[in-house]
Design a protein around this motif. Structure first.
Motif, PDB file in Angstrom:
ATOM      1  N   VAL A 166       0.845  -1.207   0.000  1.00  0.00           N
ATOM      2  CA  VAL A 166       0.000   0.000   0.000  1.00  0.00           C
ATOM      3  C   VAL A 166       0.876   1.252   0.000  1.00  0.00           C
ATOM      4  O   VAL A 166       0.608   2.212  -0.729  1.00  0.00           O
ATOM      5  CB  VAL A 166      -0.964  -0.006   1.202  1.00  0.00           C
ATOM      6  N   ALA A 167       1.944   1.251   0.790  1.00  0.00           N
ATOM      7  CA  ALA A 167       2.793   2.443   0.855  1.00  0.00           C
ATOM      8  C   ALA A 167       3.455   2.722  -0.486  1.00  0.00           C
ATOM      9  O   ALA A 167       3.420   3.848  -0.985  1.00  0.00           O
ATOM     10  CB  ALA A 167       3.856   2.266   1.946  1.00  0.00           C
ATOM     11  N   SER A 197       0.940   3.640  -3.270  1.00  0.00           N
ATOM     12  CA  SER A 197       0.379   4.988  -3.056  1.00  0.00           C
ATOM     13  C   SER A 197       1.349   6.046  -3.567  1.00  0.00           C
ATOM     14  O   SER A 197       0.934   7.057  -4.151  1.00  0.00           O
ATOM     15  CB  SER A 197       0.104   5.229  -1.569  1.00  0.00           C
ATOM     16  N   GLU A 198       2.626   5.823  -3.323  1.00  0.00           N
ATOM     17  CA  GLU A 198       3.589   6.791  -3.833  1.00  0.00           C
ATOM     18  C   GLU A 198       3.604   6.796  -5.362  1.00  0.00           C
ATOM     19  O   GLU A 198       3.640   7.865  -5.984  1.00  0.00           O
ATOM     20  CB  GLU A 198       4.995   6.489  -3.297  1.00  0.00           C
ATOM     21  N   ARG A 233       1.151   6.078  -7.299  1.00  0.00           N
ATOM     22  CA  ARG A 233      -0.073   6.787  -7.689  1.00  0.00           C
ATOM     23  C   ARG A 233       0.161   8.302  -7.680  1.00  0.00           C
ATOM     24  O   ARG A 233      -0.172   9.004  -8.631  1.00  0.00           O
ATOM     25  CB  ARG A 233      -1.175   6.432  -6.691  1.00  0.00           C
ATOM     26  N   GLY A 234       0.759   8.792  -6.592  1.00  0.00           N
ATOM     27  CA  GLY A 234       1.019  10.221  -6.479  1.00  0.00           C
ATOM     28  C   GLY A 234       1.984  10.709  -7.555  1.00  0.00           C
ATOM     29  O   GLY A 234       1.749  11.745  -8.181  1.00  0.00           O
ATOM     30  N   ARG A 235       3.060   9.945  -7.768  1.00  0.00           N
ATOM     31  CA  ARG A 235       4.014  10.359  -8.802  1.00  0.00           C
ATOM     32  C   ARG A 235       3.325  10.472 -10.153  1.00  0.00           C
ATOM     33  O   ARG A 235       3.560  11.406 -10.918  1.00  0.00           O
ATOM     34  CB  ARG A 235       5.151   9.323  -8.910  1.00  0.00           C
ATOM     35  N   LEU A 236       2.457   9.520 -10.434  1.00  0.00           N
ATOM     36  CA  LEU A 236       1.809   9.503 -11.740  1.00  0.00           C
ATOM     37  C   LEU A 236       0.779  10.632 -11.866  1.00  0.00           C
ATOM     38  O   LEU A 236       0.713  11.300 -12.906  1.00  0.00           O
ATOM     39  CB  LEU A 236       1.164   8.125 -11.935  1.00  0.00           C
ATOM     40  N   ILE A 237       0.006  10.859 -10.815  1.00  0.00           N
ATOM     41  CA  ILE A 237      -1.003  11.926 -10.868  1.00  0.00           C
ATOM     42  C   ILE A 237      -0.346  13.255 -11.223  1.00  0.00           C
ATOM     43  O   ILE A 237      -0.791  13.972 -12.125  1.00  0.00           O
ATOM     44  CB  ILE A 237      -1.756  12.029  -9.515  1.00  0.00           C
ATOM     45  N   SER A 238       0.751  13.605 -10.537  1.00  0.00           N
ATOM     46  CA  SER A 238       1.404  14.885 -10.822  1.00  0.00           C
ATOM     47  C   SER A 238       2.076  14.884 -12.196  1.00  0.00           C
ATOM     48  O   SER A 238       2.039  15.886 -12.901  1.00  0.00           O
ATOM     49  CB  SER A 238       2.452  15.204  -9.759  1.00  0.00           C
ATOM     50  N   ALA A 239       2.693  13.770 -12.558  1.00  0.00           N
ATOM     51  CA  ALA A 239       3.387  13.726 -13.853  1.00  0.00           C
ATOM     52  C   ALA A 239       2.404  13.864 -15.006  1.00  0.00           C
ATOM     53  O   ALA A 239       2.720  14.442 -16.054  1.00  0.00           O
ATOM     54  CB  ALA A 239       4.193  12.437 -13.984  1.00  0.00           C
ATOM     55  N   ILE A 259      -6.136  -1.883   0.130  1.00  0.00           N
ATOM     56  CA  ILE A 259      -6.600  -1.173   1.321  1.00  0.00           C
ATOM     57  C   ILE A 259      -7.807  -1.902   1.926  1.00  0.00           C
ATOM     58  O   ILE A 259      -7.908  -2.052   3.141  1.00  0.00           O
ATOM     59  CB  ILE A 259      -6.908   0.307   0.990  1.00  0.00           C
ATOM     60  N   LEU A 305       9.458   6.975 -15.158  1.00  0.00           N
ATOM     61  CA  LEU A 305       8.757   7.199 -13.896  1.00  0.00           C
ATOM     62  C   LEU A 305       8.654   5.897 -13.087  1.00  0.00           C
ATOM     63  O   LEU A 305       8.963   5.862 -11.900  1.00  0.00           O
ATOM     64  CB  LEU A 305       7.367   7.768 -14.193  1.00  0.00           C
ATOM     65  N   LYS A 353      12.438   2.719  -4.368  1.00  0.00           N
ATOM     66  CA  LYS A 353      11.802   1.917  -3.300  1.00  0.00           C
ATOM     67  C   LYS A 353      12.704   0.748  -2.903  1.00  0.00           C
ATOM     68  O   LYS A 353      12.779   0.381  -1.729  1.00  0.00           O
ATOM     69  CB  LYS A 353      10.431   1.396  -3.741  1.00  0.00           C
TER      70      LYS A 353
END
Lengths: 684, 684
Positions: B282-283, B286-287, B289-295, B321, B433, B441
């Motif tokens: 999950v950790a 989640s990261e 996911r965040g990297r991709l959303i901003s990219a 989750i 990415l 990681k």
């Protein structure tokens, strides 16, 4: 605002091998200055500090309201702390043309020293027991009525005892979860300026991969200066600077402000942490980390602007992941369970104590139902935090002191005001990023059809709402914030600033949820906490230390390595080791100052070292004091084993990581020259 | 490659109220076609399908190697599945000029139908028990010797039984963790083409917030066609299209390929999942996911190029989750523990069974020590996956069939080859990415000084290495991949492609770790699995279903809502409800086709509905078949309560979510007109 106070680098104690609630063993304990275990230290070391030693250490120690610890190290207000405790100040004083965080900073003259927004230095001048007054005030009450009566009593005590709010601050601290209430009186200095800081890469060499690791090569030290009425402060006491290497097994004291521990929790509280709070926190913070990493890649400017927040997130994540690991370790949790069982059995039959464990368990069950809305009703962003503080302060200030929310009483307001009104840069892209992240997480966890989601979003998407609020808000302008602050509720309600309007829209629901949490959780917890505290003192006598509360504590220990998978970890690194560890690539690239002075730097100088002191986040910057009362380092981290220290301390593996004064001295002489500073530190 | 096969949308069963290892209750169970519980169904419903009904359903059902299920719905090879099962095909056929994923797709003529890279359709033609042969082959062996003997026996059985590798595929499936081995023989169609798909927003209305929720308004349906030698396939059987609304309480069958469940795990396996694998997964996801959303925010083009991966990540995260929540629910885990205790007590004294629970526990302990390197030694990226497959295949093909790694035997190679050689777009930014994320990681969890970190990174930073590997690799070019594939080991070793060289560098360590995992974990697990299986059959008779294995299963259930916090959730939504739920903002914005045809769309048509069938990820696209054997929908999701279904099924709350044929018919007639398709579906 948001990310400043929550990021406290240091955390302690993954595997604990000794008792948890029983009297503290070996080096365990974050002791209050009015409860120092002299006999225990005398017994262990054949020596213990006397009252004069303790008074001097206390008078020299500084709490930084940014969330760190520090110490006076000259008679003209010079303060030693960590680089990561002044990173926000460097960041706030930087522009794309002059990046002080990257380049480091040396003030060659007093006039060059730079103000640190939101920062205040505080020195404890007196500690008084007010338990009787507070407990009497809430006697016979429960739930929210209890918390209201308690908070009113506290507000009264604080107001009565610190009428001079320019130079003093009073704070009633809740210890042992409600078993003790102590009034801490502080001399405060709200003008704190930056004097010297190394390059960021010198302080953060190894970056996130090396964070909480050892051996370590980090120059995590900086100097500030406290001012009063425009003049450098002459503190009541200061520590003598002693730039020498640490000696194996020598006794060390860490004096500082550990932020928070949870060692006295009950099983139901640990369960909530493991089952609900930690998994959710790690997941959503990991996503924020990812969003920020990619968003920073867009430009050099964003790299600079996002770095402070990213460091804070990565540090917090490592702490939370370490805590998760600890609470998933059956050997560790087994000891926590055993400790509770022992205390229960020692308390059995004591009718005055009853069953506070069951009371806590019931309170936690109620909190489970409130947790999601309570957590997500407050969007995350600096601008929103400004708006929220302005709105709540405007409403609270019109009430009598005893009826206000705890953070907005007469004794608390001056710091809130300073933090709202100090000028700091605000970067809209960073605001939008945090706001859309936190709103999208609220929607994810509450669900798209939840009433609170609708209150937060209306018909907007998180991205749309964040863009509209941030783009049109004037709250980045300190003058506008001042105008609203001084204008009071009328000005706030008349403001067409969308962030203010948004804060007004959420405010009632936030209050309602806080009230529900007080009624079902905080109130019962305070009552049960007093009983659990009674049970502990009855079972184990008074050689106990309370959980950390970001108030002044002293920990004793030794300079000592540990055994890692069969290998002995040495007590210290040397400056020369940095060059061996460097790969040339971030975050293992040499700071330019190190590269340029490679030939001049004495490679044998002690750099970072480890001790057995028991510390946690908030202790960052704490002076490490030797038997003679001189300062030989600044604590800046724990080792990786220490991450479960929130719940319990392990003397075998838990270590404090310290940057030595010897290394700082060498840096001041050779790498980032500061002759005036050297002279000031050398003064007796 | 990497993200395609791991993303299976459907998962099932959060809170289970019935037995877990005991004979399945109510609608629980993903039954094999050679073990259908006719008596049980007859008893519950007063009716059960006969063998002809079952044969017809089996012959009509299709496994899609992309990780989904499907069914033939015409005599000319037309296949019904979910939109999200063809999203990758739409994505692979899109360019920035023509975004088929966004716009949807209708082939007006056969010639316009578009090939789907990596996709193969497979129909089960025979199931044979080969348990005796496989178990005899490894008898007396342990650890890695056991897995080697087992794998050699399997490779031999598969090769002997499918000599025609153009049109057949043989696969020996391990059921009950090693208690049974069954040979599944398939008719395969490796040429699968896209026929019709709605707009992405019509299929994903509500996006991630509505995923795993109900009521739902999703047109998650599409059509493919299987070809053989350039001609549409004439399947042995197909399901009759029946575009009608579901009826409350009518019996429904879901026939498809649930990917994986863990219902037969022991307590030590659940503990490992809860303590180690899930929190880490999950950790790090989640990261990502965040990297991709901003990219993706950088440009419209990136929005398009990243969408497929993002959907997959968000879907997986929601599943993980949900599983975390389930394994942190004491009521849920208590039932898992009780089930194990019961089986143990029923098995006590049976010497032939011994203590397989202890054997599993020991294996899991060993795996804990290997898990981090084994997990992180394989970097994540499509280009790396190509390189790895090419390198391993080149080495394995030169060995005798019985000595190869399981994924590279004669029976497995054709699909690997197809997946490596099919032409698909590769986006360098997306590769970088993923690669820098997975390498960073690895460093974070293994530590910067770990030998595997050094093998992975050398002196590079994750970002540098990712950039160099991706920028200079030619593996995005299918012709170059073919050249290396056909050139064999000599060509591979002579290649100067940096990604190939990188895969060669990591390959031996990957093999070593796999061998250690087989020795200490997989081997003991297979031996213990056989004993646990014996224990189960001895205790409960043969009315048992095995854990899911992405092979054909049938589940029975009913059209039925449930009670959510006191409110009745209806069995179905209507097309008209979409317009009420739309906010105008993503992901709740109407698909343009819906907006444009608002007046023409019949608002009363049944849209999505729920049933009590027991399914999980991999079942996506499964036909939902009524008593008459006609298809009335395609399963595409579970409700939120179903996310713990990996570990156990709850008949009270667990629901399958289905898009109705009635809604698809209305879409074909009114929104995305396809008259030829309507005619084909209507044929008897």
């Amino acid at each position: 605002m948001t990310h400043r106070n929550t990021v406290l680098t240091i955390a302690t104690g993954l595997l604990l091998s000794s008792a948890i609630t029983a009297p503290a063993m070996a080096e365990e304990g974050m002791w209050t200055f009015d409860g120092f275990p002299t006999a225990q230290v005398q017994q262990t070391y054949g020596w213990a500090p006397d009252q004069a030693w303790l008074d001097h250490a206390r008078q020299s120690s500084v709490r930084l309201t940014g969330g760190c610890s520090a110490s006076f190290v000259s008679d003209t207000g010079l303060i030693l702390t960590n680089h990561h405790c002044v990173a926000s100040c460097l960041y706030d004083n930087s522009t794309s043309a002059a990046d002080l965080l990257e380049a480091g900073f040396t003030a060659n003259r007093r006039e060059e020293e730079k103000p640190c927004p939101g920062q205040q230095a505080e020195v404890v001048t007196a500690i008084t027991d007010v338990t009787g007054t507070v407990q009497a005030a809430y006697s016979g009450k429960t739930g929210e009525a209890l918390t209201r009566a308690r908070d009113a009593a506290i507000a009264g005590i604080e107001a009565e005892n610190c009428t001079d709010r320019e130079s003093t601050r009073c704070q009633v601290v809740t210890l042992f979860g409600g078993g003790q209430y102590k009034l801490y009186r502080y001399r405060k200095y709200s003008d704190v300026r930056l004097v010297w800081a190394p390059e960021d890469r010198a302080a953060t060499f190894g970056g996130d991969p090396d964070n909480f690791n050892f051996p370590r090569y980090s120059l995590d030290a900086s100097f500030l200066r406290a001012y009063d009425k425009g003049q450098p402060v002459k503190p009541e006491a200061h520590l003598q600077w002693n730039p020498r290497a640490p000696k194996a097994d020598e006794i060390t004291f860490v004096v500082g402000n550990p932020g928070s521990t949870s060692r006295l929790w009950t099983q139901s509280q640990f369960a909530f942490e493991r089952e609900v709070r930690l998994p959710m926190t790690v997941a959503i913070l990991s996503e924020l980390r990812g969003r920020l990493i990619s968003a920073m890649e867009v430009s050099e400017e964003r790299q600079r602007e996002g770095l402070d927040l990213l460091s804070g997130i990565e540090n917090s994540l490592k702490v939370y992941i370490g805590r998760t690991t600890a609470l998933h370790d059956p050997a560790f949790t087994g000891k926590l369970a055993t400790a509770e069982t022992e205390l229960r059995s020692r308390s059995a039959g004591n009718a005055a104590i009853g069953d506070p464990w069951a009371d806590v368990s019931k309170a936690v069950e109620s909190y489970r139902a409130l947790y999601l809305p309570y957590r997500f009703i407050t969007p995350q962003s600096d601008l929103y935090s400004y708006a929220q503080s302005i709105v709540i302060a405007a409403k609270e200030r019109s009430k009598p002191n005893a009826e206000r929310l705890p953070g907005y009483t007469d004794s608390a307001l001056p710091l809130v005001e300073k933090q709202v009104l100090d000028q700091r840069p605000v970067y809209p892209w960073l605001e939008q990023l945090q706001l859309s992240w936190s709103l999208s997480k609220a929607r994810e966890y509450l669900g798209p059809d939840d009433a609170d989601t609708r209150l937060l979003l209306g018909q907007d998407s998180p991205e749309q709402l964040a863009e509209r609020l941030v783009t049109n808000s004037r709250l980045g302008d300190a003058a506008y914030r001042r105008q609203l602050w001084e204008g009071g509720l009328a000005a706030v309600e008349a403001s067409d600033d969308p962030m203010i309007q948004y804060a007004l829209r959420l405010e009632q629901r936030e209050r309602d949820l806080r009230q529900q949490v007080n009624e079902a959780y905080q109130g019962p917890l305070a009552a049960a906490g007093a009983k659990l505290s009674d049970a502990r003192f009855a079972a184990y006598g008074d050689a106990l230390y309370p959980d950390a509360t970001f108030t002044l504590r002293i920990s004793y220990g030794r300079v000592r390595g540990w055994t890692e998978r069969g290998n002995e970890v040495p007590i210290a690194t040397t400056l020369g080791g940095t060059f061996e560890r460097a790969t040339g690539n971030a975050p293992f690239d040499l700071a330019p100052g190190f590269a340029a002075h490679r030939e001049q730097i004495d490679p044998t100088v002690a750099y970072d070292f480890v001790t057995t002191n028991d510390i946690i986040g908030g202790n960052s910057g704490s002076p490490v004091i030797d038997r003679d009362g001189t300062v030989i380092g600044a604590a800046f981290d724990g080792n990786i084993h220490s991450l479960g220290g929130n719940y319990g301390y392990d003397p075998v593996l838990n270590r404090t990581v310290v940057v030595s004064t010897a290394a700082v001295q060498e840096a001041l002489e050779t790498i980032y020259p500061a002759p005036a500073l050297i002279a000031e530190l050398a003064r007796r």
